[in-house]
Design a protein around this motif. Structure first.
Motif, PDB file in Angstrom:
ATOM      1  N   GLY A 134      26.258  47.839  47.877  1.00 35.09           N
ATOM      2  CA  GLY A 134      25.729  48.728  46.863  1.00 35.09           C
ATOM      3  C   GLY A 134      25.182  47.917  45.704  1.00 35.09           C
ATOM      4  N   ALA A 135      25.643  48.208  44.499  1.00 37.83           N
ATOM      5  CA  ALA A 135      25.198  47.467  43.311  1.00 37.83           C
ATOM      6  C   ALA A 135      26.046  46.229  43.045  1.00 37.83           C
ATOM      7  CB  ALA A 135      25.229  48.383  42.090  1.00 37.83           C
ATOM      8  N   LEU A 136      27.077  46.039  43.859  1.00 40.48           N
ATOM      9  CA  LEU A 136      27.988  44.905  43.681  1.00 40.48           C
ATOM     10  C   LEU A 136      27.479  43.674  44.431  1.00 40.48           C
ATOM     11  CD1 LEU A 136      30.738  43.623  42.852  1.00 40.48           C
ATOM     12  CD2 LEU A 136      31.686  44.635  44.953  1.00 40.48           C
ATOM     13  N   SER A 137      27.366  42.540  43.721  1.00 39.55           N
ATOM     14  CA  SER A 137      26.952  41.284  44.341  1.00 39.55           C
ATOM     15  C   SER A 137      27.957  40.199  44.002  1.00 39.55           C
ATOM     16  CB  SER A 137      25.561  40.862  43.844  1.00 39.55           C
ATOM     17  OG  SER A 137      24.583  41.807  44.199  1.00 39.55           O
ATOM     18  N   VAL A 138      28.369  39.454  45.025  1.00 35.92           N
ATOM     19  CA  VAL A 138      29.285  38.336  44.826  1.00 35.92           C
ATOM     20  C   VAL A 138      28.590  37.074  45.324  1.00 35.92           C
ATOM     21  CG1 VAL A 138      31.546  37.352  45.342  1.00 35.92           C
ATOM     22  CG2 VAL A 138      31.280  39.838  45.177  1.00 35.92           C
ATOM     23  N   ASN A 139      28.343  36.142  44.423  1.00 34.77           N
ATOM     24  CA  ASN A 139      27.707  34.874  44.773  1.00 34.77           C
ATOM     25  C   ASN A 139      28.801  33.823  44.902  1.00 34.77           C
ATOM     26  OD1 ASN A 139      26.369  32.327  44.726  1.00 34.77           O
ATOM     27  ND2 ASN A 139      24.572  33.317  43.814  1.00 34.77           N
ATOM     28  N   ARG A 140      29.129  33.488  46.139  1.00 33.82           N
ATOM     29  CA  ARG A 140      30.241  32.560  46.360  1.00 33.82           C
ATOM     30  C   ARG A 140      29.888  31.136  45.948  1.00 33.82           C
ATOM     31  NH1 ARG A 140      32.556  33.746  52.303  1.00 33.82           N
ATOM     32  NH2 ARG A 140      30.360  33.416  52.857  1.00 33.82           N
ATOM     33  N   ILE A 198      44.622  44.905  40.841  1.00 30.72           N
ATOM     34  CA  ILE A 198      43.682  45.849  41.446  1.00 30.72           C
ATOM     35  C   ILE A 198      43.154  46.806  40.374  1.00 30.72           C
ATOM     36  CG2 ILE A 198      43.490  47.852  42.980  1.00 30.72           C
ATOM     37  CD1 ILE A 198      43.424  45.383  44.611  1.00 30.72           C
ATOM     38  N   LYS A 199      44.043  47.301  39.527  1.00 31.37           N
ATOM     39  CA  LYS A 199      43.641  48.229  38.466  1.00 31.37           C
ATOM     40  C   LYS A 199      42.636  47.569  37.522  1.00 31.37           C
ATOM     41  CE  LYS A 199      45.563  51.178  34.824  1.00 31.37           C
ATOM     42  NZ  LYS A 199      46.820  51.630  34.154  1.00 31.37           N
ATOM     43  N   LYS A 200      42.904  46.329  37.125  1.00 32.80           N
ATOM     44  CA  LYS A 200      42.005  45.609  36.220  1.00 32.80           C
ATOM     45  C   LYS A 200      40.665  45.322  36.903  1.00 32.80           C
ATOM     46  CE  LYS A 200      45.603  43.315  33.476  1.00 32.80           C
ATOM     47  NZ  LYS A 200      46.192  41.997  33.116  1.00 32.80           N
ATOM     48  N   ASP A 207      31.843  51.717  38.591  1.00 31.01           N
ATOM     49  CA  ASP A 207      31.655  52.620  39.734  1.00 31.01           C
ATOM     50  C   ASP A 207      31.857  51.903  41.066  1.00 31.01           C
ATOM     51  OD1 ASP A 207      31.156  54.716  38.056  1.00 31.01           O
ATOM     52  OD2 ASP A 207      28.967  54.598  38.230  1.00 31.01           O
ATOM     53  N   GLU A 208      31.500  50.628  41.116  1.00 30.98           N
ATOM     54  CA  GLU A 208      31.623  49.896  42.384  1.00 30.98           C
ATOM     55  C   GLU A 208      33.077  49.552  42.708  1.00 30.98           C
ATOM     56  OE1 GLU A 208      28.185  49.523  44.007  1.00 30.98           O
ATOM     57  OE2 GLU A 208      28.675  51.094  42.571  1.00 30.98           O
ATOM     58  N   GLY A 209      33.974  49.817  41.771  1.00 31.46           N
ATOM     59  CA  GLY A 209      35.391  49.631  42.048  1.00 31.46           C
ATOM     60  C   GLY A 209      35.920  50.610  43.083  1.00 31.46           C
ATOM     61  N   ARG A 210      35.118  51.642  43.372  1.00 33.63           N
ATOM     62  CA  ARG A 210      35.535  52.637  44.367  1.00 33.63           C
ATOM     63  C   ARG A 210      35.635  52.054  45.766  1.00 33.63           C
ATOM     64  NH1 ARG A 210      30.093  53.337  43.504  1.00 33.63           N
ATOM     65  NH2 ARG A 210      28.747  53.678  45.327  1.00 33.63           N
ATOM     66  N   TYR A 211      35.004  50.909  45.990  1.00 27.01           N
ATOM     67  CA  TYR A 211      35.082  50.286  47.307  1.00 27.01           C
ATOM     68  C   TYR A 211      36.481  49.743  47.606  1.00 27.01           C
ATOM     69  CZ  TYR A 211      29.974  50.314  46.781  1.00 27.01           C
ATOM     70  OH  TYR A 211      28.673  50.699  46.593  1.00 27.01           O
ATOM     71  N   ILE A 212      37.261  49.522  46.563  1.00 24.22           N
ATOM     72  CA  ILE A 212      38.644  49.069  46.759  1.00 24.22           C
ATOM     73  C   ILE A 212      39.498  50.324  46.887  1.00 24.22           C
ATOM     74  CG2 ILE A 212      40.564  47.742  45.806  1.00 24.22           C
ATOM     75  CD1 ILE A 212      38.498  46.166  44.164  1.00 24.22           C
ATOM     76  N   ARG A 213      39.896  50.634  48.077  1.00 21.49           N
ATOM     77  CA  ARG A 213      40.535  51.910  48.361  1.00 21.49           C
ATOM     78  C   ARG A 213      42.049  51.763  48.494  1.00 21.49           C
ATOM     79  NH1 ARG A 213      36.118  54.977  49.572  1.00 21.49           N
ATOM     80  NH2 ARG A 213      34.269  53.828  50.251  1.00 21.49           N
ATOM     81  N   THR A 214      42.762  52.710  47.896  1.00 18.06           N
ATOM     82  CA  THR A 214      44.222  52.735  48.015  1.00 18.06           C
ATOM     83  C   THR A 214      44.597  53.503  49.270  1.00 18.06           C
ATOM     84  OG1 THR A 214      44.489  52.700  45.607  1.00 18.06           O
ATOM     85  CG2 THR A 214      46.367  53.437  46.923  1.00 18.06           C
ATOM     86  N   MET A 215      45.389  52.891  50.130  1.00 16.67           N
ATOM     87  CA  MET A 215      45.871  53.530  51.352  1.00 16.67           C
ATOM     88  C   MET A 215      47.335  53.898  51.124  1.00 16.67           C
ATOM     89  SD  MET A 215      42.985  53.180  52.723  1.00 16.67           S
ATOM     90  CE  MET A 215      43.330  53.961  54.309  1.00 16.67           C
TER      91      MET A 215
END
Length: 226
Positions: A134-140, A198-200, A207-215
């Protein structure tokens, strides 16, 4: 290139039914009717995917999954007639990537297998050094995280935690597993450390934090598709 799958299922009719669907989609299917034969075949060739039934003679699917995970990160889909939450959690904790309950649709199974391969092969918007969801980009390479055009200031542990979740895309990770992987086995804190980070992390990603889902009762997973 045709993908190679190891299908482990003791029910001959079910095995043939599933095999036919995979072959129609140009998969190279290798069959095993029990866990012992599955491990023998797995040791003799390289596979792109393992589809593994749980209730089998000689060696059950849990044991096979555990043995495979000791030496390989090959994607694993578990199929079983049992739908208990505890069984699903066990499967994910042993390293399974997907969990499909019977009665199953071979067509859906093939679709889920194809989607899983796209994720693990990196065809969902990623390059070796740039991960995009989505709008989240991680440049390793640069160790940077951006949402849209905004660079996010993550702590080293938050960055490492995000990478660990992405590395295990779609897989449910127990809090204990996350704690061991990110903080180390000798860390003296408890699993609440994971919840706090996870909360932080979610807060910083917006909004892109929604990809981290709590099971519930299981842990967390990173997944864009749900």
């Amino acid at each position: 290139m045709r993908r190679k799958i190891l299908l482990v299922e003791d029910d001959m009719l079910m095995r043939e039914f599933i095999t036919d669907y995979f072959k129609k989609e140009q998969w190279d299917v290798h069959e095993a009717e029990n866990g012992r034969i599955a491990l023998e075949k797995f040791g003799e060739a390289a596979f792109d995917l393992v589809v593994l039934d749980i209730m089998m003679p000689e060696m059950d699917g849990w044991s096979v999954c555990r043995r495979i995970r000791e030496k390989s990160d090959v994607p694993i889909i578990i199929i079983t007639a049992r739908s208990d939450d505890d069984d699903q959690v066990m499967g994910f904790e042993l390293g399974a990537d997907e969990y499909v309950t019977k009665p199953l649709s071979p067509r859906v199974l093939v679709a889920r297998a194809t989607a899983l391969m796209k994720r693990t092969e990196g065809t969902v918007g990623r390059t070796p050094d740039l991960l995009v969801y989505g709008a989240l980009s991680v440049n390793r390479a640069a160790h940077t995280v951006t949402v849209g055009d905004v660079k996010k200031n993550l702590s080293p542990k938050e960055y490492e935690l995000l990478l660990y979740l992405i590395k295990n895309y779609g897989r449910v990770l127990a809090r204990e597993s996350i704690l061991d992987a990110v903080w180390g086995y000798d860390y003296l804190g408890d699993v609440r450390t994971v919840d706090t980070h996870i909360k932080k992390l979610r807060a910083k990603l917006g909004d892109e934090g929604r990809y981290i889902r709590t099971m519930i009762r299981a842990g967390y997973k990173f997944d864009v598709d749900e």
